[in-house]
Write a protein that holds these residues in place. Structure first.
Motif, PDB file in Angstrom:
ATOM      1  N   LEU A 107     -13.049   7.765  -6.857  1.00  0.00           N
ATOM      2  CA  LEU A 107     -11.682   7.281  -7.040  1.00  0.00           C
ATOM      3  C   LEU A 107     -11.580   5.794  -6.739  1.00  0.00           C
ATOM      4  N   TYR A 108     -12.221   5.351  -5.665  1.00  0.00           N
ATOM      5  CA  TYR A 108     -12.229   3.913  -5.356  1.00  0.00           C
ATOM      6  C   TYR A 108     -12.813   3.121  -6.525  1.00  0.00           C
ATOM      7  N   LYS A 109     -13.986   3.521  -6.980  1.00  0.00           N
ATOM      8  CA  LYS A 109     -14.703   2.732  -7.978  1.00  0.00           C
ATOM      9  C   LYS A 109     -14.014   2.727  -9.336  1.00  0.00           C
ATOM     10  N   GLY A 110     -13.249   3.781  -9.643  1.00  0.00           N
ATOM     11  CA  GLY A 110     -12.592   3.846 -10.939  1.00  0.00           C
ATOM     12  C   GLY A 110     -11.216   3.223 -10.985  1.00  0.00           C
ATOM     13  N   ALA A 111     -10.672   2.862  -9.816  1.00  0.00           N
ATOM     14  CA  ALA A 111      -9.284   2.412  -9.751  1.00  0.00           C
ATOM     15  C   ALA A 111      -9.116   0.973 -10.220  1.00  0.00           C
ATOM     16  N   LEU A 112      -7.972   0.706 -10.813  1.00  0.00           N
ATOM     17  CA  LEU A 112      -7.571  -0.671 -11.101  1.00  0.00           C
ATOM     18  C   LEU A 112      -7.440  -1.441  -9.793  1.00  0.00           C
ATOM     19  N   ALA A 113      -6.872  -0.787  -8.778  1.00  0.00           N
ATOM     20  CA  ALA A 113      -6.737  -1.381  -7.447  1.00  0.00           C
ATOM     21  C   ALA A 113      -6.333  -0.296  -6.471  1.00  0.00           C
ATOM     22  N   LEU A 114      -6.656  -0.511  -5.211  1.00  0.00           N
ATOM     23  CA  LEU A 114      -6.087   0.269  -4.126  1.00  0.00           C
ATOM     24  C   LEU A 114      -4.804  -0.422  -3.676  1.00  0.00           C
ATOM     25  N   VAL A 115      -3.764   0.364  -3.405  1.00  0.00           N
ATOM     26  CA  VAL A 115      -2.529  -0.205  -2.859  1.00  0.00           C
ATOM     27  C   VAL A 115      -2.387   0.265  -1.412  1.00  0.00           C
ATOM     28  N   MET A 116      -2.243  -0.685  -0.502  1.00  0.00           N
ATOM     29  CA  MET A 116      -2.109  -0.400   0.929  1.00  0.00           C
ATOM     30  C   MET A 116      -0.842  -1.109   1.424  1.00  0.00           C
ATOM     31  N   PRO A 117       0.311  -0.416   1.398  1.00  0.00           N
ATOM     32  CA  PRO A 117       1.581  -1.080   1.664  1.00  0.00           C
ATOM     33  C   PRO A 117       2.089  -0.939   3.097  1.00  0.00           C
ATOM     34  N   SER A 118       1.231  -0.500   4.009  1.00  0.00           N
ATOM     35  CA  SER A 118       1.663  -0.152   5.367  1.00  0.00           C
ATOM     36  C   SER A 118       2.420  -1.279   6.053  1.00  0.00           C
ATOM     37  N   LYS A 119       3.416  -0.896   6.834  1.00  0.00           N
ATOM     38  CA  LYS A 119       4.145  -1.870   7.637  1.00  0.00           C
ATOM     39  C   LYS A 119       3.385  -2.227   8.903  1.00  0.00           C
ATOM     40  N   LEU A 120       2.510  -1.338   9.331  1.00  0.00           N
ATOM     41  CA  LEU A 120       1.716  -1.560  10.539  1.00  0.00           C
ATOM     42  C   LEU A 120       0.432  -0.770  10.418  1.00  0.00           C
ATOM     43  N   GLU A 121      -0.699  -1.385  10.768  1.00  0.00           N
ATOM     44  CA  GLU A 121      -1.991  -0.705  10.750  1.00  0.00           C
ATOM     45  C   GLU A 121      -2.807  -1.149  11.944  1.00  0.00           C
ATOM     46  N   GLY A 122      -3.674  -0.241  12.404  1.00  0.00           N
ATOM     47  CA  GLY A 122      -4.607  -0.627  13.453  1.00  0.00           C
ATOM     48  C   GLY A 122      -5.799  -1.369  12.869  1.00  0.00           C
ATOM     49  N   TRP A 123      -6.248  -0.942  11.695  1.00  0.00           N
ATOM     50  CA  TRP A 123      -7.337  -1.620  10.992  1.00  0.00           C
ATOM     51  C   TRP A 123      -7.109  -1.576   9.484  1.00  0.00           C
ATOM     52  N   GLY A 124      -6.877  -0.410   8.920  1.00  0.00           N
ATOM     53  CA  GLY A 124      -6.682  -0.321   7.473  1.00  0.00           C
ATOM     54  C   GLY A 124      -7.973  -0.015   6.751  1.00  0.00           C
ATOM     55  N   LEU A 125      -8.601   1.097   7.125  1.00  0.00           N
ATOM     56  CA  LEU A 125      -9.916   1.445   6.587  1.00  0.00           C
ATOM     57  C   LEU A 125      -9.944   1.550   5.064  1.00  0.00           C
ATOM     58  N   PRO A 126      -8.947   2.180   4.395  1.00  0.00           N
ATOM     59  CA  PRO A 126      -9.034   2.266   2.931  1.00  0.00           C
ATOM     60  C   PRO A 126      -9.134   0.908   2.240  1.00  0.00           C
ATOM     61  N   ALA A 127      -8.480  -0.102   2.775  1.00  0.00           N
ATOM     62  CA  ALA A 127      -8.572  -1.430   2.158  1.00  0.00           C
ATOM     63  C   ALA A 127     -10.001  -1.957   2.226  1.00  0.00           C
ATOM     64  N   GLY A 128     -10.635  -1.793   3.377  1.00  0.00           N
ATOM     65  CA  GLY A 128     -12.024  -2.223   3.515  1.00  0.00           C
ATOM     66  C   GLY A 128     -12.953  -1.421   2.630  1.00  0.00           C
ATOM     67  N   GLU A 129     -12.722  -0.115   2.546  1.00  0.00           N
ATOM     68  CA  GLU A 129     -13.573   0.735   1.709  1.00  0.00           C
ATOM     69  C   GLU A 129     -13.437   0.366   0.234  1.00  0.00           C
ATOM     70  N   ALA A 130     -12.235   0.037  -0.191  1.00  0.00           N
ATOM     71  CA  ALA A 130     -12.052  -0.380  -1.582  1.00  0.00           C
ATOM     72  C   ALA A 130     -12.867  -1.630  -1.886  1.00  0.00           C
ATOM     73  N   LEU A 131     -12.799  -2.609  -0.995  1.00  0.00           N
ATOM     74  CA  LEU A 131     -13.577  -3.830  -1.205  1.00  0.00           C
ATOM     75  C   LEU A 131     -15.070  -3.522  -1.253  1.00  0.00           C
TER      76      LEU A 131
END
Length: 210
Positions: A107-131
């Motif tokens: 799913l990551y590799k096929g996506a146009l983009a990952l959207v991570m709209p969180s108002k607060l995160e401790g790290w934000g693992l999905p954003a890093g995994e997408a990159l």
């Protein structure tokens, strides 16, 4: 609550690394362009702004990509997405419950983009995994997400659905822009963090406290 008196604090960032899964694939990746969200919900995770951005695009006559919502089955989220306000984009929503690691990477590799709209995160693992998978990340300006992605992501204020819609449209329609961003992400991959990096820095921090 930290004890008093407090000692020195050593911060170790987490990872971007997204390992390939060992399980058999159980899903088919959409054939049309799609955005991906991972483990989003209402409230702090702020999936509301993503749905509103797509609704605005539909209302303005813009092409609306599909939205894959991957994660735990959440009845409250599905009830929210089925509201009459989102009637015109409901055919664009694809819920994938609890994908295994093999399918998550697909799913990551096929996506146009990952959207991570969180108002607060401790790290934000999905954003890093997408990159790590070479996929652009569209993130809110939450400080943790800027720490994870630095200049490799596209940012918007977490309540600004109109700006998110503009970013999605540009990424979907400007192929040169899309390829340049992916090229920058791929060139930065050797600098992304792995669990080995985290382990070494953790050990170094512990040794520094002795």
């Amino acid at each position: 609550m930290l004890p008093e008196p407090r000692g020195p604090v050593h911060v170790v960032q987490l990872v971007h690394h997204c390992p390939d899964g060992t399980e058999a694939s159980e899903i088919s990746v959409p054939t049309e362009p799609y955005l991906l969200t991972v483990a989003l919900n209402r409230g702090r995770k702020n999936i509301e702004v993503v749905l509103e951005a797509l609704r605005q695009m539909q209302a303005d006559g813009k092409p609306v990509p599909q939205l894959v919502i991957a994660g735990a089955h959440r009845k409250r989220l599905r009830r929210y997405a089925s509201r009459p306000a989102f009637r015109d984009i409901q055919d664009k929503l694809i819920f994938i419950d609890n994908p295994n690691q093999t399918d998550l990477v697909k799913l990551y590799k096929g996506a146009l983009a990952l959207v991570m709209p969180s108002k607060l995160e401790g790290w934000g693992l999905p954003a890093g995994e997408a990159l790590w998978c070479g996929t652009p990340a569209i993130c809110s300006t939450a400080e943790a997400l800027q720490e994870v992605c630095e200049d490799l992501a596209l940012y918007f204020e977490p309540d600004d659905a109109s700006r998110l819609a503009q970013i999605i449209e540009k990424l979907a329609t400007d192929i040169t822009f899309q390829h340049e961003l992916q090229k920058r992400i791929n060139e930065a991959r050797p600098t992304l963090r792995t669990w080995n990096t985290v382990a070494r820095e953790t050990l170094s921090s512990i040794q520094a406290l002795r």
